[in-house]
Design a protein around this motif. Structure first.
Motif, PDB file in Angstrom:
ATOM      1  N   TYR A  20       0.845  -1.182   0.000  1.00  0.00           N
ATOM      2  CA  TYR A  20       0.000   0.000   0.000  1.00  0.00           C
ATOM      3  C   TYR A  20       0.885   1.238   0.000  1.00  0.00           C
ATOM      4  O   TYR A  20       1.528   1.542   1.002  1.00  0.00           O
ATOM      5  N   PRO A  21       0.937   1.970  -1.113  1.00  0.00           N
ATOM      6  CA  PRO A  21       1.727   3.205  -1.146  1.00  0.00           C
ATOM      7  C   PRO A  21       1.117   4.264  -0.213  1.00  0.00           C
ATOM      8  O   PRO A  21      -0.094   4.460  -0.198  1.00  0.00           O
ATOM      9  N   HIS A  22       1.970   4.902   0.560  1.00  0.00           N
ATOM     10  CA  HIS A  22       1.579   5.986   1.468  1.00  0.00           C
ATOM     11  C   HIS A  22       2.604   7.102   1.337  1.00  0.00           C
ATOM     12  O   HIS A  22       3.539   7.181   2.134  1.00  0.00           O
ATOM     13  N   GLY A  23       2.465   7.942   0.329  1.00  0.00           N
ATOM     14  CA  GLY A  23       3.425   9.026   0.134  1.00  0.00           C
ATOM     15  C   GLY A  23       4.802   8.488  -0.190  1.00  0.00           C
ATOM     16  O   GLY A  23       4.981   7.772  -1.167  1.00  0.00           O
ATOM     17  N   ASP A  24       5.772   8.804   0.678  1.00  0.00           N
ATOM     18  CA  ASP A  24       7.156   8.362   0.456  1.00  0.00           C
ATOM     19  C   ASP A  24       7.442   6.978   1.008  1.00  0.00           C
ATOM     20  O   ASP A  24       8.582   6.516   0.955  1.00  0.00           O
ATOM     21  N   TYR A  32     -14.283  -2.157  13.568  1.00  0.00           N
ATOM     22  CA  TYR A  32     -13.378  -3.300  13.484  1.00  0.00           C
ATOM     23  C   TYR A  32     -14.116  -4.558  13.076  1.00  0.00           C
ATOM     24  O   TYR A  32     -15.327  -4.578  12.967  1.00  0.00           O
ATOM     25  N   GLY A  33     -13.327  -5.603  12.856  1.00  0.00           N
ATOM     26  CA  GLY A  33     -13.879  -6.861  12.411  1.00  0.00           C
ATOM     27  C   GLY A  33     -13.700  -7.073  10.918  1.00  0.00           C
ATOM     28  O   GLY A  33     -14.272  -7.964  10.329  1.00  0.00           O
ATOM     29  N   HIS A  34     -12.866  -6.222  10.309  1.00  0.00           N
ATOM     30  CA  HIS A  34     -12.634  -6.301   8.860  1.00  0.00           C
ATOM     31  C   HIS A  34     -11.605  -7.357   8.485  1.00  0.00           C
ATOM     32  O   HIS A  34     -11.357  -7.571   7.305  1.00  0.00           O
ATOM     33  N   GLY A  35     -10.975  -7.966   9.482  1.00  0.00           N
ATOM     34  CA  GLY A  35      -9.933  -8.956   9.181  1.00  0.00           C
ATOM     35  C   GLY A  35      -8.769  -8.285   8.491  1.00  0.00           C
ATOM     36  O   GLY A  35      -8.288  -7.266   8.920  1.00  0.00           O
ATOM     37  N   GLY A  36      -8.312  -8.848   7.395  1.00  0.00           N
ATOM     38  CA  GLY A  36      -7.171  -8.321   6.671  1.00  0.00           C
ATOM     39  C   GLY A  36      -7.430  -7.056   5.893  1.00  0.00           C
ATOM     40  O   GLY A  36      -6.511  -6.472   5.341  1.00  0.00           O
ATOM     41  N   ALA A  37      -8.661  -6.583   5.835  1.00  0.00           N
ATOM     42  CA  ALA A  37      -8.973  -5.376   5.066  1.00  0.00           C
ATOM     43  C   ALA A  37      -8.848  -4.110   5.901  1.00  0.00           C
ATOM     44  O   ALA A  37      -9.112  -3.030   5.414  1.00  0.00           O
ATOM     45  N   GLY A  38      -8.423  -4.215   7.139  1.00  0.00           N
ATOM     46  CA  GLY A  38      -8.356  -3.043   8.007  1.00  0.00           C
ATOM     47  C   GLY A  38      -7.471  -1.939   7.484  1.00  0.00           C
ATOM     48  O   GLY A  38      -7.858  -0.773   7.458  1.00  0.00           O
ATOM     49  N   VAL A  39      -6.252  -2.250   7.050  1.00  0.00           N
ATOM     50  CA  VAL A  39      -5.352  -1.223   6.519  1.00  0.00           C
ATOM     51  C   VAL A  39      -5.937  -0.649   5.242  1.00  0.00           C
ATOM     52  O   VAL A  39      -5.930   0.557   5.020  1.00  0.00           O
ATOM     53  N   THR A  40      -6.484  -1.476   4.391  1.00  0.00           N
ATOM     54  CA  THR A  40      -7.074  -1.015   3.139  1.00  0.00           C
ATOM     55  C   THR A  40      -8.200  -0.034   3.410  1.00  0.00           C
ATOM     56  O   THR A  40      -8.300   1.024   2.775  1.00  0.00           O
ATOM     57  N   LEU A  41      -9.060  -0.345   4.364  1.00  0.00           N
ATOM     58  CA  LEU A  41     -10.210   0.493   4.652  1.00  0.00           C
ATOM     59  C   LEU A  41      -9.872   1.727   5.479  1.00  0.00           C
ATOM     60  O   LEU A  41     -10.662   2.661   5.542  1.00  0.00           O
ATOM     61  N   SER A  42      -8.695   1.742   6.109  1.00  0.00           N
ATOM     62  CA  SER A  42      -8.331   2.910   6.905  1.00  0.00           C
ATOM     63  C   SER A  42      -8.028   4.076   6.004  1.00  0.00           C
ATOM     64  O   SER A  42      -8.009   5.202   6.384  1.00  0.00           O
TER      65      SER A  42
END
Length: 95
Positions: free
Chosen positions: A9-13, A85-95
């Motif tokens: 997941y790209p986050h700026g630099d 919460y409760g998204h499992g592995g999608a937490g970072v994606t959904l943040s």
């Protein structure tokens, strides 16, 4: 789930690399070999990551639920807290 997932997941630099998911494994202790394998898997997909500098390594859980919890709560002083919460592995994606 798989212990050999690949995502970035790209986050700026910076770029967040991930990761593994093993059902029923709640062990949060650091695994010295996991980051190396993760970088190798991600680099196989995106070769430009081969020379990336590792800034930090984290170990976390992937809590899942039969349904996602999204609700407002109020703590002391009327401070709102949004539970999501409760998204499992999608937490970072959904943040």
């Amino acid at each position: 789930m798989s212990p050999d997932l690949v995502c970035f997941y790209p986050h700026g630099d910076t770029v967040v690399l991930g990761d593994t998911a093993i059902d029923g494994d709640g062990d949060l202790s650091d695994n010295a070999t996991a980051p190396k394998g993760l970088v190798e898997r991600c680099t196989a997909v995106e070769p430009r990551l081969a020379d990336a500098r590792l800034i930090e390594h984290r170990v976390g859980a992937r809590p899942t639920r039969p349904e996602v919890r999204v609700e407002a709560d109020h703590r002391g002083g009327g401070i709102p807290v949004i539970h999501n919460y409760g998204h499992g592995g999608a937490g970072v994606t959904l943040s």
